[in-house]
Design a protein around this motif. Structure first.
Motif, PDB file in Angstrom:
ATOM      1  N   VAL A 155       2.901   1.100   2.779  1.00 56.68           N
ATOM      2  CA  VAL A 155       1.955   2.093   3.361  1.00 56.68           C
ATOM      3  C   VAL A 155       1.512   2.819   2.289  1.00 56.68           C
ATOM      4  O   VAL A 155       2.250   3.670   1.908  1.00 56.68           O
ATOM      5  N   LEU A 156       0.339   2.477   1.709  1.00 58.48           N
ATOM      6  CA  LEU A 156      -0.177   3.545   0.545  1.00 58.48           C
ATOM      7  C   LEU A 156      -0.709   4.829   1.043  1.00 58.48           C
ATOM      8  O   LEU A 156      -1.734   4.897   1.814  1.00 58.48           O
ATOM      9  N   ILE A 157      -0.088   5.704   0.673  1.00 55.27           N
ATOM     10  CA  ILE A 157      -0.859   7.168   0.750  1.00 55.27           C
ATOM     11  C   ILE A 157      -1.752   7.549  -0.175  1.00 55.27           C
ATOM     12  O   ILE A 157      -1.497   7.651  -1.307  1.00 55.27           O
TER      13      ILE A 157
ATOM     14  N   PRO B 138      -5.256  -6.909   0.196  1.00 54.93           N
ATOM     15  CA  PRO B 138      -4.349  -6.013  -0.863  1.00 54.93           C
ATOM     16  C   PRO B 138      -2.829  -6.395  -0.715  1.00 54.93           C
ATOM     17  O   PRO B 138      -2.605  -6.826  -0.018  1.00 54.93           O
ATOM     18  N   SER B 139      -2.307  -5.557  -1.582  1.00 57.55           N
ATOM     19  CA  SER B 139      -0.677  -5.743  -1.477  1.00 57.55           C
ATOM     20  C   SER B 139      -0.253  -4.773  -0.660  1.00 57.55           C
ATOM     21  O   SER B 139       0.864  -4.908  -0.418  1.00 57.55           O
ATOM     22  N   TYR B 140      -0.865  -3.883  -0.264  1.00 61.04           N
ATOM     23  CA  TYR B 140      -0.390  -2.918   0.972  1.00 61.04           C
ATOM     24  C   TYR B 140      -0.854  -3.192   2.078  1.00 61.04           C
ATOM     25  O   TYR B 140      -1.696  -4.000   2.357  1.00 61.04           O
ATOM     26  N   ASN B 141       0.096  -2.895   2.966  1.00 61.52           N
ATOM     27  CA  ASN B 141      -0.105  -3.320   4.477  1.00 61.52           C
ATOM     28  C   ASN B 141      -0.996  -2.385   5.233  1.00 61.52           C
ATOM     29  O   ASN B 141      -1.716  -2.703   6.265  1.00 61.52           O
ATOM     30  N   LEU B 142      -1.045  -1.000   4.708  1.00 61.22           N
ATOM     31  CA  LEU B 142      -2.291   0.167   5.405  1.00 61.22           C
ATOM     32  C   LEU B 142      -2.432   0.940   4.058  1.00 61.22           C
ATOM     33  O   LEU B 142      -1.551   1.191   3.291  1.00 61.22           O
TER      34      LEU B 142
END
Length: 172
Positions: free
Chosen positions: A35-37, A104-108
């Protein structure tokens, strides 16, 4: 109780680094990694593949007339929005996610609105999000996952056909 970041906390971080802050969160009763912040994002973003993996009923998607504008200037039309419970730092908040057909490579991606509502202070250098507990009695941390960041980087390289990280700098 003040929120502080000290040099000694850097001992748990791989330095030097320029890694984004990537954490794990519980969303809709599921643990979601990568999860990207992103304090620069005005919205919480959920790729369609994450929506499908969470097994959310598509009927829960609500139409939105909003368009997303990426940093590259491209407009993306969301499939819809969905509201889900996000649990972090002893707080349960219902958050709205824009579901988008992207890979993307992030899930969220959690944007600045969520950061504000959960009353967190992110430190990319220290790879942690820190806040005071709801009752004010303690500081709670969600640590970044630098291994997950590297996994995301490798996924991006594979998706773009680059295959591996560059071995020379632009100056060479």
């Amino acid at each position: 109780m003040p929120i502080r970041f000290d040099k000694i906390e850097l001992m748990r971080v791989q330095i030097p680094h320029e890694d984004p802050l990537v954490v794990s969160l519980t969303v809709a009763e599921c643990l979601v990694r990568r999860v990207l912040i992103d304090p620069g994002s005005s919205a919480n973003i959920m790729p369609r593949v994450t929506f499908d993996r969470l097994e959310i009923n598509p009927k829960e998607l609500k139409f939105t007339g909003n368009l997303l504008l990426g940093f590259d200037g491209k407009r993306v039309e969301p499939i819809g929005t969905v509201e889900l419970m996000v649990r972090a730092a002893e707080r349960n908040l219902v958050e709205s996610f824009m579901v988008v057909e992207i890979h993307p490579s992030y899930n969220l991606l959690m944007g600045r609105g969520w950061i504000y509502r959960v009353q967190r202070v992110p430190s990319i250098l220290h790879q942690v999000m820190r806040c005071i507990s709801p009752d004010g009695s303690k500081v709670i941390d969600i640590h970044g996952d630098q291994v997950a960041v590297k996994e995301c980087y490798l996924v991006t390289l594979k998706a773009t056909g680059k295959g591996k990280a560059p071995t020379q700098s632009a100056d060479e």
